[in-house]
Design a protein around this motif. Sequence first.
Motif, PDB file in Angstrom:
ATOM      1  N   LYS A  33      -4.610 -15.070  -9.102  1.00 21.18           N
ATOM      2  CA  LYS A  33      -3.346 -14.864  -9.910  1.00 21.18           C
ATOM      3  C   LYS A  33      -3.388 -13.574 -10.448  1.00 21.18           C
ATOM      4  O   LYS A  33      -2.446 -12.687 -10.541  1.00 21.18           O
ATOM      5  N   ALA A  34      -4.620 -12.831 -10.818  1.00 21.27           N
ATOM      6  CA  ALA A  34      -4.663 -11.448 -11.168  1.00 21.27           C
ATOM      7  C   ALA A  34      -4.295 -10.472 -10.123  1.00 21.27           C
ATOM      8  O   ALA A  34      -3.210  -9.547 -10.428  1.00 21.27           O
ATOM      9  N   ILE A  35      -4.524 -10.902  -8.889  1.00 20.68           N
ATOM     10  CA  ILE A  35      -3.877  -9.661  -7.795  1.00 20.68           C
ATOM     11  C   ILE A  35      -2.491  -9.839  -7.510  1.00 20.68           C
ATOM     12  O   ILE A  35      -2.019  -9.119  -7.483  1.00 20.68           O
ATOM     13  N   GLU A  36      -2.376 -11.156  -7.647  1.00 19.25           N
ATOM     14  CA  GLU A  36      -0.817 -11.515  -7.264  1.00 19.25           C
ATOM     15  C   GLU A  36       0.340 -10.771  -8.388  1.00 19.25           C
ATOM     16  O   GLU A  36       1.052 -10.365  -8.145  1.00 19.25           O
ATOM     17  N   ARG A  37      -0.310 -10.993  -9.740  1.00 22.94           N
ATOM     18  CA  ARG A  37       0.436 -10.333 -10.796  1.00 22.94           C
ATOM     19  C   ARG A  37       0.528  -8.945 -10.493  1.00 22.94           C
ATOM     20  O   ARG A  37       1.599  -8.083 -10.845  1.00 22.94           O
ATOM     21  N   TYR A  38      -0.617  -8.129 -10.001  1.00 22.72           N
ATOM     22  CA  TYR A  38      -0.769  -6.836  -9.702  1.00 22.72           C
ATOM     23  C   TYR A  38       0.522  -6.591  -8.669  1.00 22.72           C
ATOM     24  O   TYR A  38       1.075  -5.497  -8.717  1.00 22.72           O
ATOM     25  N   ILE A  39       0.355  -7.168  -7.604  1.00 23.21           N
ATOM     26  CA  ILE A  39       1.170  -6.954  -6.574  1.00 23.21           C
ATOM     27  C   ILE A  39       2.698  -7.050  -6.860  1.00 23.21           C
ATOM     28  O   ILE A  39       3.592  -6.470  -6.638  1.00 23.21           O
ATOM     29  N   ASP A  41       4.047  -6.814 -10.085  1.00 20.04           N
ATOM     30  CA  ASP A  41       4.196  -5.551 -11.030  1.00 20.04           C
ATOM     31  C   ASP A  41       4.447  -4.200  -9.937  1.00 20.04           C
ATOM     32  O   ASP A  41       5.168  -3.533 -10.254  1.00 20.04           O
ATOM     33  N   VAL A  42       3.585  -4.254  -9.079  1.00 21.75           N
ATOM     34  CA  VAL A  42       3.445  -2.966  -7.979  1.00 21.75           C
ATOM     35  C   VAL A  42       5.162  -2.821  -7.433  1.00 21.75           C
ATOM     36  O   VAL A  42       5.748  -2.022  -7.246  1.00 21.75           O
ATOM     37  N   MET A  43       5.562  -4.036  -6.883  1.00 22.21           N
ATOM     38  CA  MET A  43       6.673  -4.181  -6.182  1.00 22.21           C
ATOM     39  C   MET A  43       7.731  -3.888  -7.043  1.00 22.21           C
ATOM     40  O   MET A  43       8.910  -3.408  -6.895  1.00 22.21           O
ATOM     41  N   LYS A  44       7.711  -4.497  -8.445  1.00 25.06           N
ATOM     42  CA  LYS A  44       8.741  -4.290  -9.339  1.00 25.06           C
ATOM     43  C   LYS A  44       8.968  -2.792  -9.919  1.00 25.06           C
ATOM     44  O   LYS A  44      10.134  -2.425 -10.060  1.00 25.06           O
ATOM     45  N   PHE A  45       7.748  -2.017  -9.983  1.00 23.01           N
ATOM     46  CA  PHE A  45       7.861  -0.919 -10.154  1.00 23.01           C
ATOM     47  C   PHE A  45       8.750  -0.150  -9.082  1.00 23.01           C
ATOM     48  O   PHE A  45       9.441   0.906  -9.452  1.00 23.01           O
ATOM     49  N   GLN A  46       8.670  -0.522  -7.997  1.00 18.06           N
ATOM     50  CA  GLN A  46       9.049   0.369  -6.826  1.00 18.06           C
ATOM     51  C   GLN A  46      10.903  -0.010  -7.067  1.00 18.06           C
ATOM     52  O   GLN A  46      11.385   0.957  -6.898  1.00 18.06           O
ATOM     53  N   ARG A  69       0.569  -1.238   0.010  1.00 17.04           N
ATOM     54  CA  ARG A  69      -0.090   0.136   0.007  1.00 17.04           C
ATOM     55  C   ARG A  69       0.928   1.321  -0.075  1.00 17.04           C
ATOM     56  O   ARG A  69       0.499   2.172  -0.549  1.00 17.04           O
ATOM     57  N   LYS A  70       2.215   1.189   0.505  1.00 18.03           N
ATOM     58  CA  LYS A  70       2.791   2.315   0.606  1.00 18.03           C
ATOM     59  C   LYS A  70       3.408   2.728  -0.696  1.00 18.03           C
ATOM     60  O   LYS A  70       3.475   3.723  -1.007  1.00 18.03           O
ATOM     61  N   VAL A  71       3.726   1.508  -1.600  1.00 18.99           N
ATOM     62  CA  VAL A  71       4.266   1.630  -2.638  1.00 18.99           C
ATOM     63  C   VAL A  71       3.280   2.259  -3.749  1.00 18.99           C
ATOM     64  O   VAL A  71       3.514   3.396  -4.643  1.00 18.99           O
ATOM     65  N   ILE A  72       2.063   1.937  -3.464  1.00 16.28           N
ATOM     66  CA  ILE A  72       0.915   2.133  -4.305  1.00 16.28           C
ATOM     67  C   ILE A  72       0.473   3.733  -4.107  1.00 16.28           C
ATOM     68  O   ILE A  72       0.435   4.350  -5.095  1.00 16.28           O
ATOM     69  N   ASP A  73       0.687   4.193  -2.852  1.00 12.82           N
ATOM     70  CA  ASP A  73       0.335   5.664  -2.410  1.00 12.82           C
ATOM     71  C   ASP A  73       1.241   6.566  -2.945  1.00 12.82           C
ATOM     72  O   ASP A  73       0.794   7.627  -3.175  1.00 12.82           O
ATOM     73  N   THR A  74       2.517   5.897  -3.088  1.00 16.24           N
ATOM     74  CA  THR A  74       3.712   6.623  -3.309  1.00 16.24           C
ATOM     75  C   THR A  74       3.886   6.899  -4.945  1.00 16.24           C
ATOM     76  O   THR A  74       4.164   8.276  -5.291  1.00 16.24           O
ATOM     77  N   HIS A  75       3.482   5.931  -5.553  1.00 18.19           N
ATOM     78  CA  HIS A  75       3.977   6.074  -7.030  1.00 18.19           C
ATOM     79  C   HIS A  75       2.454   5.840  -7.819  1.00 18.19           C
ATOM     80  O   HIS A  75       2.443   5.865  -9.037  1.00 18.19           O
ATOM     81  N   LYS A  76       1.328   5.982  -7.433  1.00 21.04           N
ATOM     82  CA  LYS A  76       0.062   5.750  -8.089  1.00 21.04           C
ATOM     83  C   LYS A  76      -0.205   6.836  -9.220  1.00 21.04           C
ATOM     84  O   LYS A  76      -0.781   6.533 -10.179  1.00 21.04           O
ATOM     85  N   ASP A  77       0.426   7.988  -9.194  1.00 21.21           N
ATOM     86  CA  ASP A  77       0.098   9.068 -10.269  1.00 21.21           C
ATOM     87  C   ASP A  77       1.393   9.062 -11.193  1.00 21.21           C
ATOM     88  O   ASP A  77       1.284   9.617 -12.317  1.00 21.21           O
ATOM     89  N   ASP A  78       2.374   8.083 -11.005  1.00 24.77           N
ATOM     90  CA  ASP A  78       3.767   8.078 -11.936  1.00 24.77           C
ATOM     91  C   ASP A  78       3.047   7.260 -13.098  1.00 24.77           C
ATOM     92  O   ASP A  78       2.368   6.488 -13.016  1.00 24.77           O
ATOM     93  N   ALA A  79       3.944   7.744 -14.330  1.00 23.45           N
ATOM     94  CA  ALA A  79       3.448   7.099 -15.645  1.00 23.45           C
ATOM     95  C   ALA A  79       4.019   5.855 -15.696  1.00 23.45           C
ATOM     96  O   ALA A  79       5.014   5.516 -14.993  1.00 23.45           O
TER      97      ALA A  79
END
Length: 130
Positions: free
Chosen positions: A115-121, A123-128, A13-23
Amino acid sequence: MDNILDDMEHRVRKVIDTHKDDAGFPKLEDYGVTEEQFDDYMFYKQAIIDDVDSLRKKYTIYSIIFIIPFVVMAFYDTTVKNVLIAVGAGLALCLLYYLLTIVINKVRMARLNNKAIERYIDDVMKFQDR
């Protein structure tokens, strides 16, 4: 004393809040997942993880399980052989409980797996990590 929560749900959630507006940041909609589904999934997954990590609960249960054979042996003659049997039985019961909890938690995680949510998680952690 300042307690810092560092569990899986808070990190994501911290990564999502920090980067949610990033391209290029992953969006839930792209994975076919609603916000409510994601929230529920994160809550239940963290609950399973917390259940595994609860040290106070573990030690209390293991202590009770280990003592049970000694209580049973108290009704018989107290000999070295009976004490050793009680120790062995207590250790065997603790090992059985340990293995049983591992299997139960793996089954709970497998049932919860989306699987969809795990892929999202992922990808979020890889984005960080970029």
